[in-house]
Scaffold this motif. Structure first.
Motif, PDB file in Angstrom:
ATOM      1  N   UNK A   7      -3.939  10.429  -3.075  1.00  0.00           N
ATOM      2  CA  UNK A   7      -4.035   9.339  -3.763  1.00  0.00           C
ATOM      3  C   UNK A   7      -3.464   8.080  -3.182  1.00  0.00           C
ATOM      4  N   UNK A   8      -4.168   6.902  -3.042  1.00  0.00           N
ATOM      5  CA  UNK A   8      -3.888   5.790  -2.423  1.00  0.00           C
ATOM      6  C   UNK A   8      -3.861   4.668  -3.368  1.00  0.00           C
ATOM      7  N   UNK A   9      -2.867   3.620  -3.240  1.00  0.00           N
ATOM      8  CA  UNK A   9      -3.102   2.286  -4.016  1.00  0.00           C
ATOM      9  C   UNK A   9      -2.776   1.177  -3.109  1.00  0.00           C
ATOM     10  N   UNK A  10      -3.623   0.107  -3.187  1.00  0.00           N
ATOM     11  CA  UNK A  10      -3.298  -1.087  -2.500  1.00  0.00           C
ATOM     12  C   UNK A  10      -3.375  -2.309  -3.330  1.00  0.00           C
ATOM     13  N   UNK A  11      -2.536  -3.112  -3.212  1.00  0.00           N
ATOM     14  CA  UNK A  11      -2.543  -4.315  -4.009  1.00  0.00           C
ATOM     15  C   UNK A  11      -2.304  -5.723  -3.089  1.00  0.00           C
ATOM     16  N   UNK A  31       3.574   7.794   2.143  1.00  0.00           N
ATOM     17  CA  UNK A  31       3.688   6.714   3.066  1.00  0.00           C
ATOM     18  C   UNK A  31       3.478   5.700   2.219  1.00  0.00           C
ATOM     19  N   UNK A  32       4.148   4.414   2.670  1.00  0.00           N
ATOM     20  CA  UNK A  32       4.319   3.079   2.151  1.00  0.00           C
ATOM     21  C   UNK A  32       4.141   1.916   3.250  1.00  0.00           C
ATOM     22  N   UNK A  33       3.682   1.021   2.926  1.00  0.00           N
ATOM     23  CA  UNK A  33       3.622  -0.264   3.933  1.00  0.00           C
ATOM     24  C   UNK A  33       3.531  -1.486   2.851  1.00  0.00           C
ATOM     25  N   UNK A  34       4.055  -2.554   3.490  1.00  0.00           N
ATOM     26  CA  UNK A  34       3.955  -3.899   2.856  1.00  0.00           C
ATOM     27  C   UNK A  34       4.110  -4.849   3.794  1.00  0.00           C
ATOM     28  N   UNK A  35       3.677  -6.175   3.579  1.00  0.00           N
ATOM     29  CA  UNK A  35       3.501  -7.307   4.556  1.00  0.00           C
ATOM     30  C   UNK A  35       3.090  -8.360   3.950  1.00  0.00           C
ATOM     31  N   UNK A  52       0.902  -1.337  -0.027  1.00  0.00           N
ATOM     32  CA  UNK A  52       0.068   0.071  -0.028  1.00  0.00           C
ATOM     33  C   UNK A  52       0.809   1.444  -0.015  1.00  0.00           C
ATOM     34  N   UNK A  53       0.397   2.326  -0.804  1.00  0.00           N
ATOM     35  CA  UNK A  53       1.332   3.637  -0.785  1.00  0.00           C
ATOM     36  C   UNK A  53       0.272   4.569  -1.226  1.00  0.00           C
ATOM     37  N   UNK A  54       0.560   5.857  -0.361  1.00  0.00           N
ATOM     38  CA  UNK A  54      -0.211   7.030  -0.265  1.00  0.00           C
ATOM     39  C   UNK A  54       0.625   8.270  -0.651  1.00  0.00           C
TER      40      UNK A  54
END
Length: 988
Positions: free
Chosen positions: A984-988, A387-391, A288-290
């Motif tokens: 703007x956010x994107x989540x995959x 901001x960006x996150x991953x898991x 996810x990134x915003x």
């Protein structure tokens, strides 16, 4: 795959009833059961008789309830699933499966009920038509499928609320204290960038300066801030709690606020405990990134933005920083032989030794270099954030290893232009009047890593690392056109301030279950934290202009630094916390009960150092271009200078005056242990109680101003009860004893300058700890999932409350223990979906929480006499320091069930509060303006979300006044301006 819902003893001649299972991941909204909440019958007029009737009704209703139990398995490998949240639709009954996947729900009303099972990484499941019989147990067994496991689709039924909301409701129900919580889902609704921006939405909580939480009118010293259950130290020299704006929203899963004390919480929590829970590792991969920008017409895209000449002025950049002192110079000046104020024979005899020290210092002064003292007009860009996150979760030795990582960055430009400032005496006569412009550049960035490994069904381990860095660059210009005693002259003041704050936090934790010891549990945490606040090269320049424009430095009648000065301060704090808790289920009790005991050891060490450099000589100074004069290298070319007030070389017309700061070291060791019980006495009564024994040892040592310490043992009892009239109506009662400690700086016997207040602060080595007795009661009603109504009252008695206090008409403040104070109030909270009015209002929710607070502390006879004069009069009491008489939050939110559109309108209003108490004349009050914010969010496709928001829509005036009324003489008044944001956010 199925859930079987069967009564343990079916009705005569009836078949075993099987419930219908529904995949609840795509909610399609159906109405809740028509069964209304069961209010107890009304009784007589007397409160005691009414209470007895309520208890009787509750007992009668509960005696007719049943229960539901079972085991939940993972459909992928048929292993038991722990920590599955099990809830009953339409009420707050909830539980979690244990390590063996088993659960039990007691006190379930008879009839056909609907159960929901959810766990992160698994498809949530709803079971309908669960037949519950009077006094009997219904078994519901089954399994949950991982979300990556493809299966046929199931009939979709209502999904009332999200998994996080379920978890918050579950925590709130199970808590032994009065708990409020807010999840990360709400962060986006309120456009909050950090914990400080969201905590003020909790009932009875306000935020001072965007950083410090005030719970129920008690300042931050009465509130403990935890990160995943472990306290975080503060690097702010004047505070005991860390700044909440250091915790970015991107790293937070939820924030819980416990307003009543239980023995397993820190003893210094008379106001409350704020626990910031970081985001857990996921059970399915995600990224996810915003990215976002914002614009304030008063601050952004301005060509006259006041800033340090060397500040970076781009949207995406890191601060360029200020050069710190050479460590050798810092160490050498700390050990300089300081003379007495009077020039004695002994002082003169040591002059040669000081001269040699001066020569050593002068050899290092070139490392300090020259500096700009005045801000310049620059062009400010837009604000920016990222901001960006991953898991993901991967198998390691056939056991799951979860990994989560996040980074965040934000850069904001804020300007307050040409606003009114004033300074008044205790008789409300004008001392100074003028105008001020202040600009700030805030740059925040950080990272978070969370790891978790399940070694077996009985053992889990976790590791968390958090880094948060915040830099504030301030440029400030003040021009006083009226000065008492200097009519016709103007005082101009410049400040360039660079503050860097950082938290590094490491936590290692474990959770263990011991089936062979009555399924007891053991939790442990080791936390290591480092916090710093560095202020390298804080520059002051104050000069007077006569009517002819001639500039001069120095006036002993004013508190400001007499000459252009450079100030270096370093604060570093390290803490090590070890916490262990053992929980033993009490299986002999009919209802869920447990015995809990624990131990805590916390050690904190602080080092505080400061150093001043003053520039003397005003010959040739040009106020039109002050930086050129003070950047003259001639200031560094000398063989000796001022040391401790004694000039050792008179041959220079311009030189640096070295004023030696007073560093201190401080340590605090807290050792605590507790036993407590949580007893389910019967289906409608739960009792919680215990004692915390806490030892405090605080020691502060200065180089040449003495030392101070506290060595105190406290026994802190707590007792509470939860009375359940119906499954969704609870009454909570509580009595607790807690304490509050002074900060290191407040107790350190040193003095230094407070630039924001234009006052000198003297530490008080005689400060003692405060004690707080609290009485609380709250009635909670959850009419349907996600909805809540509650009302509560509280009363607190405080012995020895600590306040920031202006002792006399001099320009200095200190901290004192007042004799005693009382705080009382009522709280109301309501959140309700408006769908019950019309089906067209589905998705529209109205929320409100209100706290009305009254605090009192009595004036001493001397205070009453000195505060009463021809211009000002007082009663016998006043409010407590930093306490607001009311805190109001309102919000209206809408979520369209299919289009992905959401809208939130939120308002906050906080009453006036004292920010500086005085011995003479009126106290100084802060009047926080009404805040009205709006946010619109729209989803596009499966992965994208766009948001547009407006903050501070009304843009009212912020004021500080001499006295509690808004129209009292103004100390400071300005407007913040409206801020427009897009992300703007994107989540995959």
């Amino acid at each position: 795959m199925s859930f079987n819902a069967t009564p343990a003893i079916p009705p005569d001649g009836a078949d075993v009833q099987s419930g219908r299972m529904s995949n609840a991941m795509a909610a399609a909204g159906s109405s809740y059961p028509d069964r209304p909440p069961q209010w107890p019958a009304r009784g007589g007029a007397r409160p005691l008789l009414l209470l007895l009737l309520l208890w009787a009704a509750a007992f009668s209703a509960r005696a007719q309830d049943g229960s539901v139990s079972g085991v939940v398995l993972n459909s992928w490998d048929r292993t038991p699933l722990p920590n599955v949240v099990v809830t009953v639709r339409g009420m707050t009954l909830a539980t979690q499966t244990d390590a063996s996947g088993r659960y039990q729900l007691n006190s379930v009303p008879p009839g056909d009920q609907v159960l929901r099972f959810s766990k992160s990484g698994f498809a949530a499941t709803v079971v309908t038509e669960v037949r519950v019989l009077i006094g009997q147990s219904t078994t519901v067994n089954g399994n949950l499928r991982p979300e990556f496991y493809q299966m046929e689709e199931f009939e979709v039924t209502a999904e009332e609320f999200t998994e996080q909301t379920e978890k918050i409701i579950f925590d709130r129900q199970q808590s032994g204290s009065m708990l409020d919580a807010i999840g990360s889902e709400q962060f986006g609704k309120f456009a909050a960038a950090d914990a400080g921006g969201i905590i003020g939405r909790v009932t009875g909580v306000s935020v001072v300066g965007g950083k410090y939480a005030v719970v129920r009118g008690l300042s931050d010293r009465y509130t403990r801030t935890l990160l995943n259950g472990v306290e975080v130290p503060s690097a702010d020299p004047y505070r005991t709690s860390p700044q909440l704006d250091l915790f970015p929203a991107a790293m937070i899963d939820r924030i819980s606020v416990s307003k009543t004390f239980t023995p397993d919480q820190p003893g210094a929590s008379g106001g409350g405990v704020i626990d910031i829970i970081t985001k857990p590792f996921p059970e399915k991969p995600f990224v996810k990134a915003t990215v976002g920008i914002s614009y304030n017409p008063e601050s952004n895209l301005k060509k006259d933005f006041l800033a340090d000449p060397k500040s970076a002025m781009s949207m995406y950049d890191l601060p360029r920083g200020q050069k710190a002192l050479d460590p050798q110079l810092f160490k050498l000046t700390e050990n300089i032989d300081r003379p007495n104020n009077a020039v004695s024979r002994e002082t003169l005899a040591r002059a040669q030794g000081r001269r040699q020290q001066a020569d050593a210092v002068s050899g290092l002064l070139n490392s300090v270099g020259t500096a700009d003292f005045a801000g310049t007009e620059r062009t400010s860009p837009l604000n920016s954030s990222f901001s960006a996150s991953a898991g993901t979760t991967v198998p390691v030795f056939d056991q799951p290893l979860g990994m989560f990582a996040a980074v965040n960055y934000s850069r904001n430009f804020r300007s307050l232009n040409d606003y009114n400032v004033g300074d008044y005496s205790g008789l409300l006569t004008v001392k100074k009047l003028g105008r001020e412009t202040r600009s700030n550049i805030n740059t925040d960035y950080g990272a978070n890593v969370n790891l978790g490994y399940r070694l077996s069904d009985d053992a889990e381990f976790g590791f968390n690392f958090m880094l948060a860095q915040s830099v504030d660059e301030e440029a400030r210009y003040t021009s006083f056109h009226f000065l008492e005693g200097r009519e016709g002259d103007t005082l101009e003041k410049w400040q360039l301030h660079y503050t860097e704050r950082q938290i590094q936090n490491y936590q290692l934790r474990g959770h263990h279950t011991f089936p062979f010891l009555a399924d007891s549990k053991f939790d442990w945490t080791v936390g290591l934290a480092s916090t710093t606040q560095n202020e390298p090269n804080h520059r002051f320049m104050n000069y007077f202009l006569d009517p002819n424009g001639t500039a001069t430095f120095g006036d002993s009648s004013l508190p400001v630094p007499q000459n252009p000065s450079r100030y270096f301060r370093e604060v570093e704090e390290q803490s090590l916390t070890i916490r262990a808790d053992w929980i033993l289920p009490l299986s002999f009790m009919k209802e869920d009960s447990k015995f809990k005991m624990g131990f805590l050891s916390s050690s904190t060490d602080r080092e505080f150092g400061e150093q001043y450099f003053g520039y003397t000589g005003s010959s040739g100074f040009n106020p039109a271009n002050p930086n050129s004069y003070l950047n003259d290298p001639a200031y560094l070319n000398y063989s000796a200078g001022h040391l401790g007030g004694i000039r050792t070389n008179y041959s220079w017309s311009r030189f640096i005056d070295l004023v030696i700061g007073r560093p201190y070291t401080a340590s605090q060791n807290i050792t605590a242990g507790y036993p407590m019980v949580d007893l389910g006495v019967c289906s409608w009564l739960r009792l919680i109680g215990g004692i915390r024994v806490e030892q405090t040892f605080m020691q502060i040592a200065t180089r040449d101003a003495g030392s101070s310490e506290i060595n105190q043992l406290d026994i802190l009892p707590a007792a509470g009860a939860v009375i359940s009239f119906t499954p969704n109506i609870h009454l909570r009662l509580s009595y607790t004893e807690t304490l509050a400690r002074p900060s290191f700086r407040e107790k350190a016997p040193i003095s230094n300058y407070l630039p924001d207040e234009d006052l000198f602060a003297d530490g008080n080595p005689n400060l003692q700890m405060s004690s707080v007795d609290s009485y609380d009661a709250r009635l909670e009603w959850f009419p349907s999932p996600g909805d809540i109504f509650s009302a509560g009252v509280f009363y607190k008695q405080i012995k020895g409350p600590i306040e920031l206090y202006r002792v006399d008409l001099a320009d200095s403040v200190t901290w004192i223990n007042r004799d005693k104070a009382t705080v009382m109030g009522v709280e109301f909270e309501a959140r309700k979906s408006l769908e019950f009015l019309s089906s067209d209002l589905k998705g529209l929710t109205l929320g409100a929480n209100i706290a009305l607070i009254k605090s009192e502390t009595a004036f001493t006879a001397i205070e009453y006499q000195t505060k009463t004069n021809a211009s000002f009069s007082v009663g016998s009491k006043r409010p407590l320091y930093s306490q607001s008489p009311y805190i109001i939050n309102l919000d209206l939110s809408y979520e369209h069930p299919t289009s992905g559109t959401s809208f939130t309108l939120a308002a906050n209003l906080t009453g006036e509060r004292i920010i500086l108490t005085t011995a003479q004349g009126p106290d100084i009050y802060e009047h926080s303006p009404v805040s009205l914010d709006a946010l619109i969010s729209q989803k596009f496709g499966k992965h994208w979300t766009a948001r547009f928001g407006v903050k501070n829509m009304l843009d009212p005036e912020y004021r500080q006044t001499y006295g509690e009324t808004f129209n009292a003489p103004v100390r400071r008044a300005y407007n913040r301006g409206r801020t427009y944001s897009v992300s703007l956010s994107a989540e995959f």
